[in-house]
Design an enzyme around this catalytic site. Structure first.
Site, PDB file in Angstrom:
ATOM      1  N   HIS A  55       0.825  -1.073   0.253  1.00  0.00           N
ATOM      2  CA  HIS A  55      -0.082  -0.009   0.055  1.00  0.00           C
ATOM      3  C   HIS A  55       0.903   1.401  -0.047  1.00  0.00           C
ATOM      4  CE1 HIS A  55      -3.156  -2.822   1.783  1.00  0.00           C
ATOM      5  NE2 HIS A  55      -3.007  -2.879   0.672  1.00  0.00           N
ATOM      6  N   HIS A 214     -10.228  -1.741  -4.338  1.00  0.00           N
ATOM      7  CA  HIS A 214      -8.823  -2.100  -3.382  1.00  0.00           C
ATOM      8  C   HIS A 214      -8.109  -2.872  -4.376  1.00  0.00           C
ATOM      9  CE1 HIS A 214      -6.007  -2.256  -0.003  1.00  0.00           C
ATOM     10  NE2 HIS A 214      -6.010  -3.701  -0.607  1.00  0.00           N
ATOM     11  N   ASP A 218      -4.138  -2.425  -5.226  1.00  0.00           N
ATOM     12  CA  ASP A 218      -3.114  -3.303  -5.297  1.00  0.00           C
ATOM     13  C   ASP A 218      -2.371  -3.520  -6.651  1.00  0.00           C
ATOM     14  OD1 ASP A 218      -3.315  -3.968  -2.512  1.00  0.00           O
ATOM     15  OD2 ASP A 218      -4.683  -5.719  -2.848  1.00  0.00           O
ATOM     16  N   HIS A 241      -1.285 -10.240  -6.204  1.00  0.00           N
ATOM     17  CA  HIS A 241       0.200  -9.663  -6.124  1.00  0.00           C
ATOM     18  C   HIS A 241       1.106 -10.565  -7.029  1.00  0.00           C
ATOM     19  CE1 HIS A 241      -0.753  -6.669  -3.240  1.00  0.00           C
ATOM     20  NE2 HIS A 241      -1.324  -7.499  -2.264  1.00  0.00           N
TER      21      HIS A 241
HETATM   22 ZN   LIG Z   1      -4.111  -4.564  -0.465  1.00  0.00          ZN
END
Ligand SMILES: [Zn+2]
Length: 265
Positions: A55, A214, A218, A241
């Protein structure tokens, strides 16, 4: 735990500095230093690591900050409210400086896609001269998250307004599992967006589609591990991710790096 953003010279890039160690260790925020860890982004170099940097990376990438030293006093970054907003506010309060230097950019020239039917991420040649994103989130039936889609051009304004305030989220079953593993004990339902079948538990959404926002946040953080601007249209379906970072690795070897794009911030 303290996080301090310090100015850096043109072309220095973003570097984390573990100031708490006997001798400060510098860890370049690059996909080359990324190590696989569940549910978080960890960078490792010179025998030290920084964890949960996603973040912070999103805040820097979203605001277009490409040269910065991030001095930290522990390995694990603070979760704060689960969004990038506190970092964006700190960077905005500190003020950003435009440097008299060219800013390198990576141009995607052909369609590159990674993943499988369950989750994938794809980069296409950009049409806007910058980065545009489209994220498809699909939690399936029987829960309050369901399907959400978001498209947006990533600029410092759109990031600040549309993505930065969106928080980390999970289903109640995931939260229970994490607690059983002894993780996340410090987090309460006030600073964690946990969904049951009806909606967020003891919490209120900041956006109706906060979850997909969100996931886009990311993605901005993961893409910033390229260490330069990306001129591309990135489409993601349920990616996370690991897959996002894998795309960056491929683009850095296949993309077209061009200098002299615009000035650095
Ligand atoms: Zn996140």
């Amino acid at each position: 735990m303290r996080v301090e953003f310090r100015p850096a010279a043109a072309d220095a890039g973003v570097t984390f500095v573990r100031g708490d160690l006997a001798r400060p260790v510098r860890i370049r925020a690059s996909v080359a230093n990324r190590v696989e860890a569940p549910r978080r982004t960890t960078l490792r170099s010179g025998g030290a690591s920084v964890e949960m940097v996603e973040h912070i990376m999103a805040a820097l990438g979203g605001l277009g900050v490409d040269n910065c030293e991030v001095w930290v006093s522990a390995a694990e970054m603070p979760g704060l409210d689960g969004s990038s907003l506190p970092y964006v506010d700190a960077l905005t309060a500190a003020g950003l400086v435009e440097l008299n230097a060219v800013r390198p950019a990576l141009f995607v020239r052909e369609v590159t896609r990674l993943g499988n039917e369950e989750s994938w991420v794809e980069a296409r040649p950009g049409t806007s001269g910058g980065l545009t994103l489209k994220f498809h989130l699909d939690y399936g039936p029987g829960n309050a998250i369901g399907r959400q889609t978001l498209s947006l051009p990533v600029t410092s304004d759109s990031f600040r307004r549309e993505l930065a305030p969106s928080r980390t989220f999970m289903l109640k079953a995931e939260a229970d599992w994490l607690l059983a593993q002894g993780l996340g004990r410090r987090a309460s339902l006030k600073d964690l967006l946990v969904f049951d079948a009806e909606g967020p538990i003891d919490n209120e959404l900041r956006f109706r589609d906060e979850c997909v926002r969100h996931k886009a946040l990311d993605l901005v953080g993961d893409l910033s591990l390229a260490g330069c601007d990306l001129v591309a249209h990135v489409i993601a379906y349920r990616s996370g991710h690991r897959l996002n970072a894998e795309l960056v690795r491929v683009l850095l070897t296949e993309g077209d790096m061009v200098g002299g794009f615009k000035r650095s911030a």
